[in-house]
Design a protein around this motif. Structure first.
Motif, PDB file in Angstrom:
ATOM      1  N   PHE A  23      49.099   5.524 144.811  1.00  0.00           N
ATOM      2  CA  PHE A  23      49.528   4.824 146.022  1.00  0.00           C
ATOM      3  C   PHE A  23      48.395   3.961 146.550  1.00  0.00           C
ATOM      4  N   LEU A  24      48.736   3.011 147.403  1.00  0.00           N
ATOM      5  CA  LEU A  24      47.752   2.117 148.007  1.00  0.00           C
ATOM      6  C   LEU A  24      46.803   2.909 148.888  1.00  0.00           C
ATOM      7  N   ASP A  25      45.539   2.593 148.795  1.00  0.00           N
ATOM      8  CA  ASP A  25      44.522   3.262 149.592  1.00  0.00           C
ATOM      9  C   ASP A  25      43.979   2.257 150.605  1.00  0.00           C
ATOM     10  N   ALA A  26      44.828   1.919 151.572  1.00  0.00           N
ATOM     11  CA  ALA A  26      44.500   0.832 152.496  1.00  0.00           C
ATOM     12  C   ALA A  26      43.751   1.300 153.739  1.00  0.00           C
ATOM     13  N   LYS A  27      43.714   2.612 154.003  1.00  0.00           N
ATOM     14  CA  LYS A  27      43.188   3.085 155.282  1.00  0.00           C
ATOM     15  C   LYS A  27      41.867   3.820 155.166  1.00  0.00           C
ATOM     16  N   GLU A  28      41.312   3.897 153.993  1.00  0.00           N
ATOM     17  CA  GLU A  28      40.049   4.614 153.828  1.00  0.00           C
ATOM     18  C   GLU A  28      38.955   3.685 153.321  1.00  0.00           C
TER      19      GLU A  28
ATOM     20  N   TYR B 299      55.180   8.574 150.640  1.00  0.00           N
ATOM     21  CA  TYR B 299      53.833   7.987 150.662  1.00  0.00           C
ATOM     22  C   TYR B 299      53.739   7.063 151.876  1.00  0.00           C
ATOM     23  N   GLU B 300      53.030   7.518 152.889  1.00  0.00           N
ATOM     24  CA  GLU B 300      53.076   6.788 154.155  1.00  0.00           C
ATOM     25  C   GLU B 300      52.304   5.475 154.121  1.00  0.00           C
ATOM     26  N   THR B 301      51.306   5.331 153.238  1.00  0.00           N
ATOM     27  CA  THR B 301      50.575   4.061 153.183  1.00  0.00           C
ATOM     28  C   THR B 301      51.434   2.932 152.616  1.00  0.00           C
ATOM     29  N   GLU B 302      52.516   3.290 151.908  1.00  0.00           N
ATOM     30  CA  GLU B 302      53.411   2.284 151.334  1.00  0.00           C
ATOM     31  C   GLU B 302      54.814   2.347 151.920  1.00  0.00           C
ATOM     32  N   TYR B 303      55.027   3.276 152.860  1.00  0.00           N
ATOM     33  CA  TYR B 303      56.366   3.500 153.413  1.00  0.00           C
ATOM     34  C   TYR B 303      57.361   3.695 152.271  1.00  0.00           C
ATOM     35  N   ARG B 304      56.923   4.466 151.280  1.00  0.00           N
ATOM     36  CA  ARG B 304      57.715   4.627 150.055  1.00  0.00           C
ATOM     37  C   ARG B 304      58.131   6.077 149.887  1.00  0.00           C
ATOM     38  N   THR B 305      59.415   6.286 149.625  1.00  0.00           N
ATOM     39  CA  THR B 305      59.920   7.595 149.250  1.00  0.00           C
ATOM     40  C   THR B 305      60.149   7.608 147.745  1.00  0.00           C
ATOM     41  N   GLU B 306      59.444   8.472 147.067  1.00  0.00           N
ATOM     42  CA  GLU B 306      59.562   8.583 145.617  1.00  0.00           C
ATOM     43  C   GLU B 306      60.496   9.745 145.298  1.00  0.00           C
TER      44      GLU B 306
END
Length: 344
Positions: free
Chosen positions: A150-155, A293-300
């Motif tokens: 997943f995208l690691d946009a917040k760290e 996955y909250e960083t992508e607003y994605r439900t897998e």
């Protein structure tokens, strides 16, 4: 239907397609990663029961352990592990690039056997949640790798000095416990460029040392990069292979999310004991059908070859007592516990 929220910013024919398990001490093709000095493989009795019901032509076991550790009658109760340790293992430290180097060594050894078509990376604290046949068919029927990504946009783990070899938009995060198809395992083993970038720029921030006084302020501004949580995901993204993935892991981990911003230990996985590894908890894990996955607003939603399936085949981290309870409760299958453990 149960779901798991990820808040971290985080079968084939007998033409003998083997499932390779790599444990970190390694199993399917199982690849096991055992990274510390140990007297034995702590959950070997459970894995021995698991493999006992599998066709030996359908799995291989590879183990990365501390250099010099030998798997034989004195170090494991299960003959499935005898002599399965790598002869070229290295000393591994958590949070350093040596962890992903050990994974690459495991995959490289497993790829030497052309019959190995699926590669499962596990640790010595992992347990199976189903019997061999179910796990084998679940993985072998899928043409995709299972890679939590997943995208690691917040760290602040991405170091701009990684560019242009690793552009910011290709930086990914996820669990190191991956299940790979053969061509994706080959991409990892063949890589030298991205691995070199990780060795140079993806390093764990040193812990706070009160003896260093104000120097700690400078040290804590460094990028805190944990290589094994980024390397496979980022490498496959750079190769344009994300469309060939189920972007989730098949290994369940329960994270302690109670850490505060001032807690320098951060989140860590909870170890299951005998008391909290009962049938209700195991059923709860098995009932998980999707991951958010909250960083992508994605439900897998969890699939294998386009068929809806439970998300997890394995779980970690389990103590010896917890693994004994799984056997006695018949999670893997019905076995005579005393016969597996011997006289103690």
């Amino acid at each position: 239907m149960a779901a798991r929220t990820v808040k971290r910013r985080h079968v084939s024919s007998r033409l003998s397609c083997k499932l390779f398990i790599v444990f970190t001490v390694s199993i399917f093709c199982v690849v096991v990663l055992v990274t510390a000095v140990r007297r034995n493989v702590p959950l070997d009795f459970l894995w021995g029961a698991f493999f006992q019901n599998g066709d030996v032509s359908n799995f291989s076991i590879y183990v990365h352990s501390t250099p010099g550790f030998v798997l034989d009658e004195s170090t494991t109760r299960s003959h499935f592990f005898y002599g399965r340790q790598l002869t070229n293992s290295i000393q591994v430290l958590w949070g350093e690039s040596s962890m992903i180097q050990a994974e690459r060594l495991l995959l490289s050894a497993a790829l030497e056997d052309p019959a190995n078509q699926r590669f499962v990376l596990l640790s010595d604290s992992c347990v199976p949640l189903y019997n061999f046949s179910y796990v084998y068919n679940y993985i072998m029927v899928s043409p995709r790798s299972f890679v939590d990504s997943f995208l690691d946009a917040k760290e602040g783990r991405y170091n701009p000095r990684m560019s242009p070899k690793i552009p910011r938009e290709k930086w990914r995060k996820g669990s190191q416990w991956v299940t790979l198809v053969r061509n994706h395992a080959e991409v990892i083993v063949d890589d030298e460029v991205i691995f070199s970038v990780f060795k140079r720029y993806c390093k764990r921030r040193p812990p706070i040392d009160i003896r260093k006084g104000k120097l700690n302020l400078k040290l804590q501004k460094q990028h805190n990069c944990i290589p094994d949580e980024h390397y496979v995901q980022t490498l496959l993204a750079l190769h344009g292979l994300e469309g060939e993935l189920e972007r989730r892991t098949v290994t369940y981990t329960l994270w302690n999310q109670s850490a505060t911003k001032t807690d320098n230990k951060g989140w860590h996985p909870i170890t299951f004991s005998y008391a909290n590894a009962g049938p209700r908890k195991i059923k709860e894990i098995k009932d998980i059908s999707h991951v958010y996955y909250e960083t992508e607003y994605r439900t897998e939603w969890c699939h294998s070859n386009s068929t809806s399936v439970p998300c997890f085949l394995f779980a970690r981290k389990f103590s010896r007592g917890a693994a004994m309870r799984l056997l006695s409760d018949g999670v893997i299958d019905h076995f005579e516990l005393s016969a597996l453990l011997g006289n103690e």
